[in-house]
Design an enzyme around this catalytic site. Structure first.
Site, mmCIF file in Angstrom:
data_model
loop_
_atom_site.group_PDB
_atom_site.id
_atom_site.type_symbol
_atom_site.label_atom_id
_atom_site.label_comp_id
_atom_site.label_asym_id
_atom_site.label_seq_id
_atom_site.Cartn_x
_atom_site.Cartn_y
_atom_site.Cartn_z
ATOM 1 N N LYS A 172 -9.105 23.668 -27.678
ATOM 2 C CA LYS A 172 -10.336 24.343 -26.920
ATOM 3 C C LYS A 172 -10.837 25.470 -27.815
ATOM 4 O O LYS A 172 -10.039 26.089 -28.335
ATOM 5 C CB LYS A 172 -10.092 24.912 -25.647
ATOM 6 C CG LYS A 172 -9.585 23.935 -24.715
ATOM 7 C CD LYS A 172 -10.872 23.254 -24.170
ATOM 8 C CE LYS A 172 -10.366 22.101 -22.883
ATOM 9 N NZ LYS A 172 -11.611 21.454 -22.420
ATOM 10 N N ILE A 174 -11.846 29.079 -28.801
ATOM 11 C CA ILE A 174 -11.160 30.110 -28.537
ATOM 12 C C ILE A 174 -12.417 31.332 -27.940
ATOM 13 O O ILE A 174 -13.506 31.298 -28.441
ATOM 14 C CB ILE A 174 -10.553 31.124 -29.666
ATOM 15 C CG1 ILE A 174 -9.301 30.054 -30.226
ATOM 16 C CG2 ILE A 174 -10.039 32.288 -29.464
ATOM 17 C CD1 ILE A 174 -8.162 30.000 -28.947
ATOM 18 N N HIS A 190 -5.083 23.631 -39.610
ATOM 19 C CA HIS A 190 -6.047 22.717 -39.563
ATOM 20 C C HIS A 190 -5.475 21.558 -40.589
ATOM 21 O O HIS A 190 -5.099 22.018 -41.672
ATOM 22 C CB HIS A 190 -7.581 23.089 -39.902
ATOM 23 C CG HIS A 190 -8.333 22.075 -40.024
ATOM 24 N ND1 HIS A 190 -8.948 21.397 -38.814
ATOM 25 C CD2 HIS A 190 -9.014 21.160 -40.856
ATOM 26 C CE1 HIS A 190 -9.893 20.309 -39.025
ATOM 27 N NE2 HIS A 190 -9.896 20.246 -40.427
HETATM 28 C C1 GRF Z 1 -1.895 19.505 -36.414
HETATM 29 O O1 GRF Z 1 -2.060 18.606 -37.019
HETATM 30 C C2 GRF Z 1 -2.730 20.852 -36.538
HETATM 31 O O2 GRF Z 1 -2.960 20.794 -37.640
HETATM 32 C C3 GRF Z 1 -3.847 20.582 -35.566
HETATM 33 O O3 GRF Z 1 -3.284 19.984 -34.427
HETATM 34 C C4 GRF Z 1 -2.126 19.222 -34.795
HETATM 35 C C5 GRF Z 1 -1.188 19.697 -33.941
HETATM 36 O O4 GRF Z 1 0.054 19.160 -34.163
HETATM 37 N N1 GRF Z 1 -4.620 21.630 -35.400
HETATM 38 P P1 GRF Z 1 1.405 19.597 -33.199
HETATM 39 O O5 GRF Z 1 0.893 19.891 -31.707
HETATM 40 O O6 GRF Z 1 2.035 20.907 -33.646
HETATM 41 O O7 GRF Z 1 2.458 18.642 -33.266
#
Ligand code: GRF
Length: 296
Positions: A172, A174, A190
């Site tokens: 979501k 922020i 990311h």
């Molecule tokens: C990761 O790939 C991160 O880069 C993105 O969402 C995913 C989260 O994975 N923002 P997890 O829930 O930490 O396994």
């Protein structure tokens, strides 16, 4: 049932906290629910050697010729080294959250996750928080279930005395109220090398599919500070991962995720040791622990 009620999940009462609990109880006095006291107990696992290093780094930075200031150099400035209090936001499996939490438990990160925030109380990250006695807040509210408003969330995080917020797969946007309350203190991870393949709609496997389709030979995680848009805040750290000639999105995602865990732990370690500094032009850098004059 309003936001002032204790929320439940499944058949068992969870650690979802109501605003009323937060308002009426000091987090560490005898009226504090036992799961919060557990969190405090864990926070005593201070790694003294690392603490000394953090203090030394702080002193060295004071005499550093670079025109930089510490990320904490606002009203939250605290020259004495202490464990930082972190809020982690998740929507999914929470593997980044788990990697960070494990590094806290083994003493390599000088901080504690004092609260988990999620929009999905049934997700893997929330389940892990429950298993580890970490209180959970639900944000935002959905049609199906109660949750906190943006103002209530800000209030709750202040009650927990949160130093930094880590977004780890939180899907979501922020709220602007939170961004303004925590300037330079919210990080996101990311799964691509921003500014490429970021922004609204770039999440999960969509990111990796787009990377492969573009023919890019490198991808990898980016950790950046959070501003009011998706994926546009200042970049703090990146790590390159090769894109194989015949990679599927799933294979690339797995290799990037492995690197995410390592990178996020390193970055949070630096954050908690006050080794994140800001260049004059507003770019954040990480100081080397061994030589504070070296930054990446
Ligand atoms: C990761 O790939 C991160 O880069 C993105 O969402 C995913 C989260 O994975 N923002 P997890 O829930 O930490 O396994």
């Amino acid at each position: 049932m309003g936001a002032q009620s204790l929320l439940s999940y499944g058949t068992t009462t969870t650690h979802l906290l109501s605003l009323k609990q937060l308002t009426t109880a000091s987090l560490f006095d005898s009226s504090t629910p036992s799961f919060l006291r557990i969190t405090r107990f864990k926070s005593r696992q201070v790694n003294l050697a690392s603490n000394k290093n953090a203090l030394r780094t702080q002193v060295l930075r004071e005499v550093s010729p670079q025109k930089v200031y510490n990320v904490s150099a606002d009203k939250h400035l605290n020259l004495e080294s202490r464990r930082k209090k972190l809020a982690v936001f998740v929507s999914g499996g929470g593997s980044n959250f788990k990697a960070i939490h494990a590094a806290m438990l083994d003493g390599s990160i000088l901080g504690d996750v004092v609260v988990l925030v999620t929009n999905k109380t049934g997700c893997g990250g929330a389940a892990y928080a429950r298993e580890n006695g970490i209180p959970i807040l639900q944000f935002p509210k959905t049609k199906e279930s109660e949750g906190l408003s943006a103002d209530d969330l800000v209030f709750a995080l202040r009650k927990y005395d949160v130093d930094f917020i880590l977004l780890a797969g939180y899907l979501k946007l922020i709220p602007v109220e939170l961004v303004r309350q925590y300037p330079k203190r919210i990080l996101n991870i990311h799964p691509s090398l921003l500014p490429a393949f970021g922004g609204k709609g770039y999440y999960g496997l969509k990111v990796h599919k787009a990377v492969i389709a573009s023919g890019a030979r490198y991808s990898g995680p980016t950790i950046h500070f959070v501003d009011e848009e998706y994926d546009t805040g200042r970049i703090l750290a990146q790590r390159a991962v090769s894109v194989g000639a015949f990679d599927t999105p799933e294979e690339l995602a797995a290799r990037v995720l492995h690197e995410e865990h390592l990178l996020y732990v390193d970055v949070v370690k630096a954050l908690c040791e006050d080794r994140v500094i800001w260049r004059d032009d507003g770019v954040p850098l990480i100081q080397s622990k061994e030589d504070p004059k070296l930054c990446t």
